[in-house]
Design a protein around this motif. Structure first.
Motif, PDB file in Angstrom:
ATOM      1  N   ARG A 297       0.808  -1.214   0.000  1.00  0.00           N
ATOM      2  CA  ARG A 297       0.000   0.000   0.000  1.00  0.00           C
ATOM      3  C   ARG A 297       0.845   1.268   0.000  1.00  0.00           C
ATOM      4  N   ASP A 298       2.139   1.108   0.154  1.00  0.00           N
ATOM      5  CA  ASP A 298       3.018   2.278   0.166  1.00  0.00           C
ATOM      6  C   ASP A 298       3.649   2.559  -1.192  1.00  0.00           C
ATOM      7  N   LEU A 299       3.487   1.619  -2.116  1.00  0.00           N
ATOM      8  CA  LEU A 299       4.228   1.753  -3.380  1.00  0.00           C
ATOM      9  C   LEU A 299       3.811   2.982  -4.178  1.00  0.00           C
ATOM     10  N   ALA A 300       2.545   3.375  -4.071  1.00  0.00           N
ATOM     11  CA  ALA A 300       2.082   4.534  -4.844  1.00  0.00           C
ATOM     12  C   ALA A 300       2.824   5.797  -4.428  1.00  0.00           C
ATOM     13  N   LEU A 301       3.204   5.878  -3.158  1.00  0.00           N
ATOM     14  CA  LEU A 301       3.954   7.054  -2.703  1.00  0.00           C
ATOM     15  C   LEU A 301       5.459   6.881  -2.866  1.00  0.00           C
ATOM     16  N   PHE A 302       5.898   5.664  -3.218  1.00  0.00           N
ATOM     17  CA  PHE A 302       7.328   5.503  -3.489  1.00  0.00           C
ATOM     18  C   PHE A 302       7.594   6.046  -4.889  1.00  0.00           C
ATOM     19  N   THR A 303       7.598   7.349  -4.968  1.00  0.00           N
ATOM     20  CA  THR A 303       7.738   8.008  -6.262  1.00  0.00           C
ATOM     21  C   THR A 303       8.277   9.404  -6.022  1.00  0.00           C
TER      22      THR A 303
ATOM     23  N   ASP B 200      17.570  15.443  -2.159  1.00  0.00           N
ATOM     24  CA  ASP B 200      17.835  14.084  -2.647  1.00  0.00           C
ATOM     25  C   ASP B 200      16.917  13.767  -3.829  1.00  0.00           C
ATOM     26  N   PHE B 201      17.510  13.554  -4.999  1.00  0.00           N
ATOM     27  CA  PHE B 201      16.741  13.163  -6.194  1.00  0.00           C
ATOM     28  C   PHE B 201      17.043  11.708  -6.583  1.00  0.00           C
ATOM     29  N   GLY B 202      17.552  10.900  -5.662  1.00  0.00           N
ATOM     30  CA  GLY B 202      18.129   9.630  -6.077  1.00  0.00           C
ATOM     31  C   GLY B 202      17.320   8.366  -5.841  1.00  0.00           C
TER      32      GLY B 202
ATOM     33  N   ALA C 175      16.130   1.272   0.448  1.00  0.00           N
ATOM     34  CA  ALA C 175      17.241   2.203   0.251  1.00  0.00           C
ATOM     35  C   ALA C 175      16.732   3.581  -0.182  1.00  0.00           C
ATOM     36  N   GLY C 176      15.752   3.619  -1.067  1.00  0.00           N
ATOM     37  CA  GLY C 176      15.214   4.911  -1.501  1.00  0.00           C
ATOM     38  C   GLY C 176      14.659   5.691  -0.324  1.00  0.00           C
TER      39      GLY C 176
ATOM     40  N   ASN D   8      11.379  12.080  -2.652  1.00  0.00           N
ATOM     41  CA  ASN D   8      10.607  10.870  -2.360  1.00  0.00           C
ATOM     42  C   ASN D   8       9.403  11.166  -1.471  1.00  0.00           C
ATOM     43  N   LEU D   9       8.210  11.008  -2.029  1.00  0.00           N
ATOM     44  CA  LEU D   9       7.004  11.337  -1.270  1.00  0.00           C
ATOM     45  C   LEU D   9       6.837  10.448  -0.042  1.00  0.00           C
ATOM     46  N   LEU D  10       7.199   9.182  -0.166  1.00  0.00           N
ATOM     47  CA  LEU D  10       7.027   8.292   0.976  1.00  0.00           C
ATOM     48  C   LEU D  10       7.906   8.724   2.158  1.00  0.00           C
ATOM     49  N   ALA D  11       9.057   9.309   1.848  1.00  0.00           N
ATOM     50  CA  ALA D  11       9.926   9.817   2.915  1.00  0.00           C
ATOM     51  C   ALA D  11       9.255  10.975   3.649  1.00  0.00           C
TER      52      ALA D  11
END
Lengths: 455, 455
Positions: free
Chosen positions: A12-18, B165-167, B176-177, B194-197
């Motif tokens: 459910r977190d993959l959409a925000l892994f962007t 961080d753009f990596g 890691a991301g 990274n939005l999830l971060a």
């Protein structure tokens, strides 16, 4: 007291892994009523240093992500908080991937400019995938390639030594540790020390003992005795905690005393080539596991110098792809819908040639050997075996997933057909990737069209 | 049809994110009734190339893991399947961490041989942690250090440029991301793409647009107009899709026409130093974001050559720690219970000096500047500020977690106190880590004791 956060990344977190800019563009496309079809292609501009080929890997993870990508209430609330608009977020609520994915099967050897994947979907969907696709495919391809290089040195210069990934501790995070084990297996390794890779992907797991085992007992001998009592036949003893050759002698003596068959010894420090020969005289038919600083360059040297081993445990160099820690795969827009048709597109970069449009790669073989690849437009008719297959249509998986063993076998069989000069671990010859007449024509046309428009 | 597996690592999976030999040893300790207390220390033998210091990071993830580590029914079934014994697995069923953890706070500068963490626990528990602790602490420390090097170049030679961080796309997997974004912030970055971060750790997120945005419209101008219409004031335009300087002129013209304030332009290819100066003449007070191949060496060159920028977006070099992709931190047994006491222990490696026993690091400051550290035994009384704090006792967190901003501030304030010769990005001088008399004596005693026993 604040609770510590590990920071797990679940489905459910993959959409925000962007990258935030993907969402910024998606909102912009939404605002501009610009959600037309687009094709993005994933490919290497050039291979990492000393690589004559790359082993495609990570497609299964992309497919899993496509199935699970969605924005749940938490994600939408976060995005609202970050300033995204309600109208756009309402659209994301029903987000799911509806497009097409073409890909080369995992374990396929790929070369510069050849698509590993091609995504054709409404641009909002295709845009979102960029970060995650590059992250997963880039890393696994890097490790599968590194592993294949080592497996190939063993195949050509060794005598069937077992290769085991020992690098979870040096991998960049838990996902890397897990995916490196998978990718190493794809590249030709026999297994991994990582138990989760066994549980999750069925990768065979291996393990011996660490220095801490030896140190935690009063003496090395006492530690070996306890290990023999616990594990009986075929156990492997780490012998370099204090003195490697003496350690090997002790392992032999303890196995003998306890009446168990010695599995082998592990060497983890010192001059491994010299020690392996010295220890070989001591342990007889038992195995010798070599596990420090192993990579393809070390292996070549080890075999050249007559080192003796039955197994290798590469770690850091494998899971970080130490000599080339980034893959350079890109995710580039190559076509976009205009007046109901997909129109080829490209970026004009000085010094960089890029190829527009949907494409196909054809592999030309002769007498069981790869001769060249031809990069062509998707519709072109070309001699050779086409590499890209349609795996997702209208958002649904339409291909059978190979097992991981099948993938591993594909890598092996393709490597055997790649002439040796492209498989050298240093300065390999470049494999020929010919550009078809049709694609070259399209590139020039597209370039002219852009130059006209941008004038 | 088999469903594709992403391979997520959730909190219930952490117990299996370990090398098989850890479980092999744990079962052996169990069989030998050998579950005595042991201390393991996490430290650098030496720093990676060109590093004059390392920034400790990743402790929060270790703490979270300690709280959640357990073997659930699935894990136990898998281990049974892998050949582990029922009696041992029954013991694992009630596994939870009951020991002590001492650590330097995240953001602390550390040097060779200094403990980042010290775990003291029954050896079954302490042994299990090795792989995960090295994986998390090693990677975040690597990235926090890389980030700090860039932030320090900006602090000394720049004028307050924003570092983002753009990596994520080049990081080795999703963990890691996410963790790179966190660690970069710890090291002094201002945020991440990274939005999830942002969602998970509160790291500020940033983003502009990609080439695909520009290409997806009929012309670059049309793409800028759509962006201006969607985002209004302060938007940032990527200007190098076709011709950088003309792109910048177009961004200025479009913002002007649309009556919006230009936020800035982004440069992502070409000679960035020359282009930044050329574009600076075009965009006036608006920002210039530079985002291709940025690392500390590039930054130094960029500033030396009079490049102009308001923000940098390092990617690959940051999240892969490109010039030094592995950290070399180790997890070594330094003491083990014997007759009810913790007895110092060490491995005898030719050429490698190791320090036995529980330890403390003391930092000596003068006039607000770090002068040297002293590595001592835990009980020794030494001048200077002790760095290791007890954070977990009897398995429970006993320290307050700092916020990520506090950690970031600690890095910054420590870096300021480290003399500049240790902060050079190439060939820095080694900072002095003195060994206390007590520790040196203990090392010699331990060495003699082992030599006697192993004779």
């Amino acid at each position: 007291m604040t609770a510590p956060r590990f920071g797990h990344v679940g489905s459910r977190d993959l959409a925000l892994f962007t990258d935030r800019y993907e969402l910024t563009m998606m909102q912009g496309y939404h605002d501009a009523n610009h959600d037309r079809l687009a094709t993005f292609s994933v490919y290497f501009r050039s291979l990492p240093p000393d690589r004559g080929y790359a082993v495609a890997a990570g497609l299964e993870q992309v497919l899993a992500a496509l199935e699970s990508l969605e924005f749940d209430a938490d994600a939408l609330a976060f995005l609202a908080d970050q300033g995204f608009d309600d109208a756009f977020l309402a659209e994301l609520e029903s987000f799911s991937f509806s497009g097409e994915l073409r890909a080369v099967p995992e374990g396929t050897l790929v070369f510069p400019n050849e698509s590993l994947l091609e995504v054709t979907a409404p641009i909002l969907e295709a845009q979102l995938l960029e970060t995650l696709v590059l992250n997963q495919v880039g890393y696994q391809t890097l490790v599968a390639t590194k592993a294949a290089r080592m497996a190939d040195v063993v195949a050509r210069h060794g005598n069937g030594q077992t290769l085991v990934d020992f690098g979870s501790r040096r991998a960049h995070g838990v996902d890397a540790g897990l995916k490196a084990a998978r990718a190493a297996y794809v590249g030709g390794f026999d297994g991994s020390s990582n138990l989760l890779a066994g549980e999750r992907f069925g990768v065979p797991t291996y393990g011996t003992m660490a220095h801490s085992w030896v140190q935690s007992f009063e003496t090395e001998r006492a530690s070996f005795e306890a290990f023999a009592d616990s594990y009986g036949d075929d156990a492997i003893y780490l012998v370099d905690t204090y003195d490697t050759v003496r350690g090997a002698e002790r392992a032999v003596a303890v196995a003998d005393e306890r009446g168990v068959r010695l599995g082998g010894v592990r060497l983890d420090s010192g001059n491994l080539i010299a020690l392996s020969k010295a220890v070989d005289d001591v342990v007889g038919d038992a195995g010798i596991v070599v596990s420090s600083s192993v990579d393809e360059f070390f292996l070549r040297e080890f075999f050249d110098a007559g080192g003796v081993a039955t197994a290798f445990g590469p770690g850091t160099a494998l899971t970080t792809s130490g000599d080339a820690p980034s893959s350079g795969v890109v995710y580039k827009l190559t076509a976009v819908e205009r007046d109901g048709e997909l129109e080829p597109s490209m970026k004009l970069s000085p010094g960089k040639v890029t190829y527009p449009g949907q494409k196909q790669t054809y592999r030309v073989e002769r007498d069981g050997s790869f001769v060249r690849d031809v990069l062509a437009t998707r519709g072109e008719s070309i001699d050779g075996r086409p590499l890209l297959e349609t795996v997702v249509e209208d958002g649904s998986l339409v291909a059978n997933l190979p097992t991981l063993s099948d993938v591993r076998e594909r890598t092996r069989s393709q490597l055997e057909r790649l002439p040796e000069r492209h498989r050298r671990v240093s300065e390999p010859d470049a494999y020929e990737v010919r550009i078809s007449d049709g694609l070259e024509r399209l590139r020039r046309q597209t370039e002219r069209k852009i130059e006209d428009r941008e004038r």
